[in-house]
Motif scaffolding. Sequence first.
Motif, PDB file in Angstrom:
ATOM      1  N   UNK D  89       0.841  -1.198   0.000  1.00  0.00           N
ATOM      2  CA  UNK D  89       0.000   0.000   0.000  1.00  0.00           C
ATOM      3  C   UNK D  89       0.873   1.244   0.000  1.00  0.00           C
ATOM      4  N   UNK D  90       1.931   1.174   0.784  1.00  0.00           N
ATOM      5  CA  UNK D  90       2.868   2.305   0.800  1.00  0.00           C
ATOM      6  C   UNK D  90       3.422   2.573  -0.601  1.00  0.00           C
ATOM      7  N   UNK D  93       0.816   4.134  -2.770  1.00  0.00           N
ATOM      8  CA  UNK D  93       0.608   5.559  -2.492  1.00  0.00           C
ATOM      9  C   UNK D  93       1.794   6.374  -2.970  1.00  0.00           C
ATOM     10  N   UNK D  94       2.962   5.787  -2.781  1.00  0.00           N
ATOM     11  CA  UNK D  94       4.175   6.483  -3.222  1.00  0.00           C
ATOM     12  C   UNK D  94       4.133   6.727  -4.725  1.00  0.00           C
ATOM     13  N   UNK D  97      -0.772   5.749  -7.385  1.00  0.00           N
ATOM     14  CA  UNK D  97      -1.516   4.931  -8.325  1.00  0.00           C
ATOM     15  C   UNK D  97      -2.954   5.424  -8.434  1.00  0.00           C
ATOM     16  N   UNK D  99      -6.698   5.672  -8.229  1.00  0.00           N
ATOM     17  CA  UNK D  99      -7.666   5.092  -7.303  1.00  0.00           C
ATOM     18  C   UNK D  99      -9.000   5.114  -8.018  1.00  0.00           C
ATOM     19  N   UNK D 105     -13.231   9.568   0.076  1.00  0.00           N
ATOM     20  CA  UNK D 105     -12.082  10.122   0.804  1.00  0.00           C
ATOM     21  C   UNK D 105     -10.746   9.809   0.126  1.00  0.00           C
ATOM     22  N   UNK D 108      -7.505  11.297   1.417  1.00  0.00           N
ATOM     23  CA  UNK D 108      -6.786  10.716   2.549  1.00  0.00           C
ATOM     24  C   UNK D 108      -5.516   9.992   2.105  1.00  0.00           C
ATOM     25  N   UNK D 109      -5.584   9.431   0.889  1.00  0.00           N
ATOM     26  CA  UNK D 109      -4.420   8.714   0.387  1.00  0.00           C
ATOM     27  C   UNK D 109      -3.223   9.649   0.302  1.00  0.00           C
ATOM     28  N   UNK D 111      -2.732  12.311   2.168  1.00  0.00           N
ATOM     29  CA  UNK D 111      -2.258  12.548   3.541  1.00  0.00           C
ATOM     30  C   UNK D 111      -1.436  11.347   4.011  1.00  0.00           C
ATOM     31  N   UNK D 112      -2.001  10.163   3.748  1.00  0.00           N
ATOM     32  CA  UNK D 112      -1.330   8.953   4.202  1.00  0.00           C
ATOM     33  C   UNK D 112       0.046   8.844   3.568  1.00  0.00           C
ATOM     34  N   UNK D 114       2.031  11.143   2.848  1.00  0.00           N
ATOM     35  CA  UNK D 114       3.009  11.965   3.573  1.00  0.00           C
ATOM     36  C   UNK D 114       3.077  11.613   5.048  1.00  0.00           C
ATOM     37  N   UNK D 115       2.290  10.643   5.438  1.00  0.00           N
ATOM     38  CA  UNK D 115       2.217  10.206   6.839  1.00  0.00           C
ATOM     39  C   UNK D 115       1.837  11.372   7.764  1.00  0.00           C
ATOM     40  N   UNK D 118      -4.795  13.472   9.183  1.00  0.00           N
ATOM     41  CA  UNK D 118      -5.787  13.826   8.171  1.00  0.00           C
ATOM     42  C   UNK D 118      -6.259  15.277   8.299  1.00  0.00           C
TER      43      UNK D 118
ATOM     44  N   UNK E 130       0.362   7.225  10.596  1.00  0.00           N
ATOM     45  CA  UNK E 130       0.911   8.573  10.478  1.00  0.00           C
ATOM     46  C   UNK E 130       2.191   8.665  11.291  1.00  0.00           C
ATOM     47  N   UNK E 131       3.010   9.632  10.933  1.00  0.00           N
ATOM     48  CA  UNK E 131       4.330   9.706  11.522  1.00  0.00           C
ATOM     49  C   UNK E 131       4.260   9.885  13.041  1.00  0.00           C
ATOM     50  N   UNK E 137      -4.231   4.821   8.777  1.00  0.00           N
ATOM     51  CA  UNK E 137      -4.979   4.954   7.516  1.00  0.00           C
ATOM     52  C   UNK E 137      -5.343   3.561   7.028  1.00  0.00           C
TER      53      UNK E 137
END
Lengths: 121, 932, 89, 118, 167, 502
Positions: D89-90, D93-94, D97, D99, D105, D108-109, D111-112, D114-115, D118, E130-131, E137
């Motif tokens: 998943x990481x 998101x990186x 891809x 969606x 939402x 949110x991807x 936000x996720x 960038x960790x 939300x 999250x960091x 998530x």
Amino acid sequence: MEAVYAFCVGALTTCGFFLVLRGRTFTVVMGLTLLSYAVNLFLFASGRLTLDGAAVLGQSTVYSDPLPQALVLTAIVIGFAMTAFVVILAMRSRADQGNDHVDGTVPPPPPRATGSYRRNS
Amino acid sequence: MNLLWVVLLPLIGTLVPLLTERFGRSFCALSVAILPAWSLALVLMYAGDIFDGQDLRQSIEWIPSMGLDLSFRLDGLSLLFLLLILGIGLLVILYARYYLSSNDSMGRFYAYLILFMTSMVGIVISNNLIQLWMFWELTSISSFLLISFWSHKSEARKGARMALTVTGAGGLALLAGLLLIGNIVDSYDLDTVLANGDLIRSHAIYPVALILVLLGAFTKSAQFPFHFWLPHAMAAPTPVSAYLHSATMVKAGIFLMARFYPVLAGTDLWFMIVSLTGLTTLLLGAYIALFKHDLKGLLAYSTISHLGLITLLLGLNSDLGAVAAIFHIINHATFKASLFMAAGIIDHESGSRDMRKLNGLWKYMPYTATLAIVAALSMAGVPLLNGFLSKEMFFAETLNQSILGSLSWIVPLLATVGAAFSVAYSLRFIHDVFFNGEPIDLPKTPKEPPRYMKVPVEILVALCLLVGIFPAYVVGDLLSVASFSVLTHGVPIHNLAIWHGFNVPLFMSLLAMVGGATIYYNRRHLFQFQSHFDEPDAKHIFEGVIQSIVKATQRITTTLENGSLQRYISFLLLFTLVMGALPLLDLTQNSGSRPQLPVDGMTLTGALLMILSAIATVIWHRKRFLALIFLSVVGLIVSLVFARFSAPDLALTQLSVEIVTVILLLLALYFLPQNTLKESSPSRLSRDLLVSGLLGCVIGTICYAMLTTPLDSISDFFIANSKTGGGGTNVVNVILVDFRGFDTLGEITVLGIAALGIFKLIAKMRIYIPISDDKGRTWSNDPHPMMLEMVSQSLLPLALLVSVYIFLRGHNVPGGGFIAGLITSVAIIQQYIAHGVKWIKPRITTNYQWMIAGGILMATSTGLGSWLFDKPFLSTWFDHFHLPWIGEFELASAMVFDLGVYFTVVGAVMLILANLGKLSTSERFDETKEND
Amino acid sequence: MLSIAATIATTLVCLSLILNLWRLFKGPSRPDRILALDTMYINSIALIILFGIFSATTLYFEAALLIAMLGFVSTAAMCKYILRGDLIE
Amino acid sequence: MEFWIELIVSVFLVTGAVFVFIGSLGLAKLPDFYTRLHAPTKATTLGMSCLLIASVVLVSFRGGYLSLHELLITLFLLITAPVTAHMLAKTAMHHKLDIVDRTSDKELAKKARERMAP
Amino acid sequence: MKAQPRFRLFPMPAHSILLFIIWLLLNNTLAPGHLVLAAFLAITIPLLTSGLQTPQPSFRKPLLTTRYALMVVWDIIVANFEVALLVLGPSKKLAPAFIAVPLDIRHEFPITILASTVSLTPGTVSAEVSEDKQWLYVHVLHLTDKEALIALIKQRYEKPLMEIFEC
Amino acid sequence: MQHLPILPILIPMLAGVLMLLPPIGNSINRHRFFSVSVMIGLVIASALLLLTSHQQGTQMYVLGGWQPPFGIVLVADRLSTMMVLLTSVLSLGALLYACAGDDNDGMYFHPLFMFLVMGVNGAFLTGDIFNLFVFFEVLLIASYALLIHGGGKQKTKANVHYVILNLVGSSIFLFALGILYGTIGSLNIADMAVKVRLLDEPGQALVKAGGLLLLVVFGLKAAMLPLHFWLPRTYAAASAPVAALFAIMTKVGIYSILRVHTVIFGEDAGALASIAVPWLWPLALLTLVIGAIGVLASPSLRLTVANLVIVSVGTLLVAIAMHRESATSAALYYMIHTTLVTGALFLLADLVSKQRGKAEDRYVIARKMKRGKIIGIAFFIAALIVVGMPPLSGFVGKVLILQSAQGLDEIAWVWPIVLLAGLASLIAISRAGTTIFWRYTEDSNIDIPIAPLRVIAIVLLLSASPLLVIFGGPVTDYTNMAATQLHDTTQSVDALIPGGSE
Ligand code: NA
Ligand code: NA
């Protein structure tokens, strides 16, 4: 079954040799890896194919030929060592020469067909 | 009688000058002369026997399988040549003492000179063909050293190289010829060879052997068309010219012809080749000599001409001709050596050899001039001098031949013309140098040389006179015995007298004198005529030829070895294809009698997956990551294939190796371009595809044929003895650690070496580190995802447990040290991946290098342990033990061996991967220089 | 019955593998392909288990165990490669 | 072999294989990467567990002893599958891809990715 | 920061127990020899690897842990059926979603377990933490009620985990 | 003493391993001292082994006590012990040279050196064809690692070619081994020689393919045309002691051809007798031609020497192609000679390079060598040896080979080509020598001292040549006997497997 097996070995050999003939180190390494699969399967085949006959005493009724298996094991290990070396050598070559061509210099693109060239990196 | 010493003394003498050089020039020269003089004394001592008609022989076995013995003979011919070589050699030693300047390394010069002397002596007293050739080649080498003595001069280097090349080539031809002769008579012993003349001449291979031997002789004796090297050899110091290029080396070819006269001469072929070559050389040399302005050049061409004369005489197939030839050998040696020495004196005292500058030296050096004039007159063939006598004999012989059939009368005519030119250039030598006005622009004012420098010339000139006046007394016996060794069947009646009455030869002589004088008198017209022809400089031509050969070879080399690996591999594969495919053409039927297994869906699926993935790897090979994924599918299927066909050990090994390889490839890929451009042209692709496809077909066919043929192998032994002899039920493992433990020892050594090599590669690597991936995305900001960290560290103990499990069971069921080692390694790598180098470094402080060494050492020491029990290396030991409560268990030395394997594997893999990981971590810098 | 069940199971697993290969070919993204490869690893464990059932042997258990362990490492490494390029940093 | 044993084994085998198959089917047919991720992560874990249980039962009965080591594979799979999914998943998101549109939402991807919170 | 082992011989007691059991599982035996070996390994392997562990809160409540594990197993089964149906059904009807679950646990290890549980159970996959470790998530295959799902995760999984790890 | 046959493998192996460990591994000086002492020990052990095998007959070492054809055996016969001794002497020379400083240009020089020697000795001694493969790989991987010793672009580039070609070669080796085991069912060379006679027709075709593939593999190692391309640049790029040691590597290929194609596919092999000979003839001669062309074309001393290696390979292959005892004997003599002299020449080329500044060993005008005299003398002697000029060993080798061609139809090719190749070498070397030593721009005041160890190393290697001539009788006696032993397959099989030849 033997025909299928032999066909696979032949196909792997073809793919391996074809990649080995390419001009970039990494591709060649992949070719060598494919080739070593072919080699190992071939060497294994020298003991013929046996189903349900692992050469572990007491576990089977008919044993497959254990010797080629031992040989393949040795070949796998040696092949691994060689692959490792050649991969790092590829890196070293890139570091020293600035490119990853097997000859250390990037040849000019072949004439014609230039239109289909695309820079990827 | 010890003939060995005749050659051994000068050989030892080679070292003398190097040792005595420091004690002064005269001492050096004196000491140098001692051993050759001793050798000459020995020869003179034996001479009595020779004159009594007894040939001397000595033989020591050396390399029998080559037919090479240390074998010597002393007969008339050898005696004659030995006297020339050693006698004139001693004179040259004396002469050189005064000739060499203080800048020249006297020790080196004398060493070369004596080495040359040794090799000449060796040639003439050899009684073994190969030994003869050995000394023959030594003369080429030593003459190379002598000609290039002043190596800083370009012409010296070039002249030396030319002489070496030409005579060296001739030497090789001679070798072939001698070997052929040796083969015909089945011996390399000269006596045997000489006794089998009829056999040789009638042998089918005779023409070849003859031509090869003659090539050797002609190149050495500067016969047309190989004469061009001799004038350029004049770059040597004059003592060398006096020695090598008048008396000795150039006579080696003549000696060879004389030596083999009994076996090679007497045929039409000999006659045609030798006499015509001699004639051509005679005329050409005499003609060109006239036009040389360089004193030594004149003498060099004169030498060529006289050598041609001797060759012609030998080629006439007449006994008297041979006698005349031998006589002229003596005569030419004496007058030419003295002339060269005189020229050297002139050069030495006046600083020039150019006859256009040298004029009227009579006034400055009358004594030397007298000597030179006498010698030159001898060269011209003036009566009362030795040159006259042999020339008379020569004329007589030209009248008795029929080389050109009904046109043979031309030969005496041409001989006369040649002699006329000889007179002309001799006149030029005398008149141009000693008279003809005043010197022009000489660097030095000429004067008489030191007293002892003249002595050698005096002696030689005296000989010219003595022989010329009392021929029969002075050289009669020597000529007889020498001729006897050449003719073997008896010497014809020849009259060594000054006066033979008024006959045709005398008339020819007179004609030559008059003609020569006329030519010289009208020389200006002739010079003018000659100036219309560009004089080809042999040096340039020769160098040009060599250059163009070198260029051509360079073209061939760069075309073939163009530095393209792809080409080299193509050659390798094509060769493999031919080698693999051709035997298959004999294979009438592909499938053998072995019952085949039925096809099932599972296998078919596997085959499909494997082939498609392999093809996908090929198709997408330029997108490397993608190709790598497909590659790992192939690897996965391969291990499933092993599992399918009853090889669980293989499946395990393949799997674990596979994963480590993928990790390694990924690690490397980071530092390499991610994608490649399309580089190969369609034709190249189709060609490569064809080659690899055909190879695939060959391998597949062989594989099928093999799989379907029954096999009777040695494997039953392993199955039968695995438990009883090796103590394990997993036969494959027992083979690995016991039956063929030596292979395994080698294999882990390979692994260890690879790790060292890789470490070595990494150590000096300066790497470019990409700051973004191939699509330009910057890297994720999360280097160590938390979940991965957590799970990885929890899995580590589990993984170690599994590797212990795999290790311990290996001997009896699938597993073993290698797989266990890989599992451990993978588990540790996983920690590296999850946590990074910085985190790991303080936590794992193992020295992987020691681990590798320890592993191999452990495995080896189980092998060595068996020595204690007086058993061969790697003999294993095992036994079953019973402990209360715990029960029965087995201990085997093979397990220690396997533990060694385990440590080596872990050490090697970790040395590679951990250090590779550190590469990027130590310093990251931008990828600025990117060539591709 | 067992052999029929095993045959059905094998067929399904084989079909699964082919589906995985299809996804592997189709992509379209790298994560898709890694996922397909990872699934393939797991499906091959299934295949090996079935294979052991067919052959009535436990000799292949370790192979399955190894795939489970090492397949994870391989997938993780590939993901790390995509995320950071550098596996070990 | 007893019928019941055979039945149990067969049922587990087929169930397991079906789940395995469904996992792969989902991988093949679901619309975007994130949805595809679900199928093998879940379906195969249960599928594999069923197959392994079948093996446990069968081997235990054939061998006459309780063979539980197959459970270890299940354990491994259960531990690793979520991490694999997480890592994948990481990467997805990186790579930002696509969606599938109807996902709620979607932001949110980012936000996720960038960790961030939300 | 180095792990502070509570017992010198057993730096990771939970691991030691696990290893002991797994060894016996691997070898399918309870033979005395293997018991000894298992004990030996259960001691040595943690000793060897404890350096490579970051200190984490450990399991305090074995019973609760067991209950949690069983619950998760059951949920896995259920989730599998659900997902299977979703997969087999028409994919156009799916309503995928991203949701962010606020976290109360702060420690890495429990979060990992929670995320894993979420991935294995109801139609969800943990995509990212999250960091600041305050948000999980999650990608949902078919979302019907977002709040309910969040509540479910927090109630059913996070709460017991907080109890187990006493944090 | 019973363990003597394995010592040439074990000594370097253990030495290599111990040098990785403390206390020996801690400093380069300890490495030097240790490895030189070990190498001297190895020379002694090898000499003892040679004497033992010469006097007491072939020594067999049955590893692990598993009798052939089942286990692996080492076969120390006259041929293999000769090769082992040759290796040891060459290694000692190269090692001494390296100890003057080249060994410190990178890591692990001494261990890798030892492993390379181990691999070479193993390849010579083993009587098992798969074990031969293993030792091939040992020596190859060590050579890969040694080739990059010293660093630099040229080395990397050459190494890429060398490694990849050899990896392909190793694959082909394994294909060949698969075929041979899959048809013959044995790996012991002597046993294979026995069983190969019993094959039916399809088996023969397969074995023929396997045998010819082995020819490809060995040909690649030996640098036989058209597989020689890797050699010149590789050898020219390697650091001097490594290049010198590499002089033995092509001989491993030659040796393997000799061993496999005279024992397994020897005169007694029925339909499979001499299968390689029709191929060897043209290839050997062409190798010789190409080598000679390369010698003439070379722009630098190192390349010249590398091409001289190809010439020597061609010459040796010609001798092997003759497939007769006298030729084999000649080849063995020539092999000793050529290995040592090319080794010395590589070292000399390096000395020259170091003295001539930027010009290195290229044939261009350069500054005068301050210490040219001693190098010049050594070069002159080496040149005489390598060109085949009397009175040094080159001419003996050449004459022996020419002689052994007598009576063959191919003599019409062999003689001219061998002789002309000699002439080409003569021309090239004389040009090289005159240019390097006698053409210079100005007297240089840069004095680069020559370490005495380097001179000793070169003298050691060169001194073999006069000894080979002076003791030509005993040496050729030995090679004759070695050749007889090799060609007498019946006897060698009986020695290995009692009654096996029946
Ligand atoms: Na004048
Ligand atoms: Na890194």
